[in-house]
Design an enzyme around this catalytic site. Structure first.
Site, PDB file in Angstrom:
ATOM      1  CB  SER A 158      19.884  38.094  10.448  1.00 33.93           C
ATOM      2  OG  SER A 158      21.080  37.490  10.921  1.00 33.93           O
ATOM      3  CE1 TYR A 171      22.378  39.112   5.830  1.00 35.07           C
ATOM      4  CE2 TYR A 171      23.145  39.036   8.095  1.00 35.07           C
ATOM      5  CZ  TYR A 171      22.302  38.589   7.103  1.00 35.07           C
ATOM      6  OH  TYR A 171      21.370  37.620   7.391  1.00 35.07           O
TER       7      TYR A 171
END
Length: 263
Positions: A158, A171
């Site tokens: 990401s 995350y």
């Protein structure tokens, strides 16, 4: 012409079966980017083992691959369980006759909380999916990857693994740690020609961008639109093929110009 008008519908059509004879295991393959990776690799000739905890949608992905002329077997598994992860690799190898490509795509929707509101359980489940599962899967697949003449390990990371956004601790930390795992694997196995890389998507039109966040996400992308799953899948296919034979330890950003400063 608006940015939306220029959004690609389904990626480019491969002109050659560049992955014919290659065997790939894709985690998180039931929907979104995982399904796009499956269709892209199959369109280039790869035989697929598709894994997910969601058996119903996983079966739909496998059927979509077969309907397009590809070969796919659906294997249900909870990859956060080490025994299931190791069994998954064994089942994929048995079904395909070997393994050349491992795509770590499985992911979770993350909470948008700051430190004070972040539960330990939230961090633990993201570490389990983003670090422990890829570690266990890669270790289990290593004997087959060593036998492959074109071994590839590809992490779907990401943009927030590179630059944190100030919340969603589980995350951000797990994605940053995943990049550390990727680079360590790349360094250890480069001499054995096992190429290990990551793709770092920005805002992509999947369930990771809920409708209520759509406009804010688009506003943060310089090209003025969300990315499509097929655009990530095309980069995965590039790294999986002979075009990726001299690329290892790298993080490829696919984010529409986001994070131009600071990475």
């Amino acid at each position: 012409m608006s940015a939306a008008d220029r959004t690609p519908a389904a990626g480019h059509t491969p002109t050659a079966a560049e992955l014919t004879g290659r065997r790939a295991l894709i985690t998180g393959a039931s929907r979104g980017m995982g399904r796009a990776h499956a269709l892209a690799l199959a369109a280039r000739g790869a035989d697929l083992a598709l894994a997910d905890i969601d058996a119903a949608e996983l079966a739909e992905t496998a059927e979509a691959v077969r309907a397009a002329g590809g070969t796919a077997v659906a294997l249900g598994a909870d990859i956060t369980d080490r025994e299931q992860a190791e069994k998954l690799v064994a089942e994929a190898v048995a079904a395909l006759g070997g393994l050349d490509i491992l795509v770590h795509n499985a992911g979770l929707i993350h909470s948008m909380t700051g430190l004070a509101d972040t539960a330990d359980e939230d961090v633990a489940r993201l570490l389990a999916v983003n670090i422990w599962a890829p570690l266990h899967l890669t270790r289990a697949a290593l004997p087959e990857l060593r036998r492959s003449p074109a071994a590839r390990v590809i992490f779907i990371n990401s943009q927030w693994g590179q630059v944190p956004d100030g919340h969603s601790y589980g995350y951000m930390v797990s994605k940053a740690g995943q990049l550390g795992l990727m680079k360590t694997l790349a360094q250890e196995f480069a001499a054995e020609r096992i190429m290990v890389n990551a793709v770092a998507p920005g805002a992509i039109a999947t369930r990771m961008v809920p409708p209520e966040n759509h406009d804010a996400e688009v506003a943060a992308v310089p090209v003025g639109r969300l990315g499509q799953p097929s655009e990530i899948a095309d980069v995965v296919a590039f790294l999986a093929g002979d075009t990726g034979a001299f690329i290892t330890g790298q993080t490829v950003p696919v984010n529409g110009g986001a994070l131009l400063v600071g990475i």
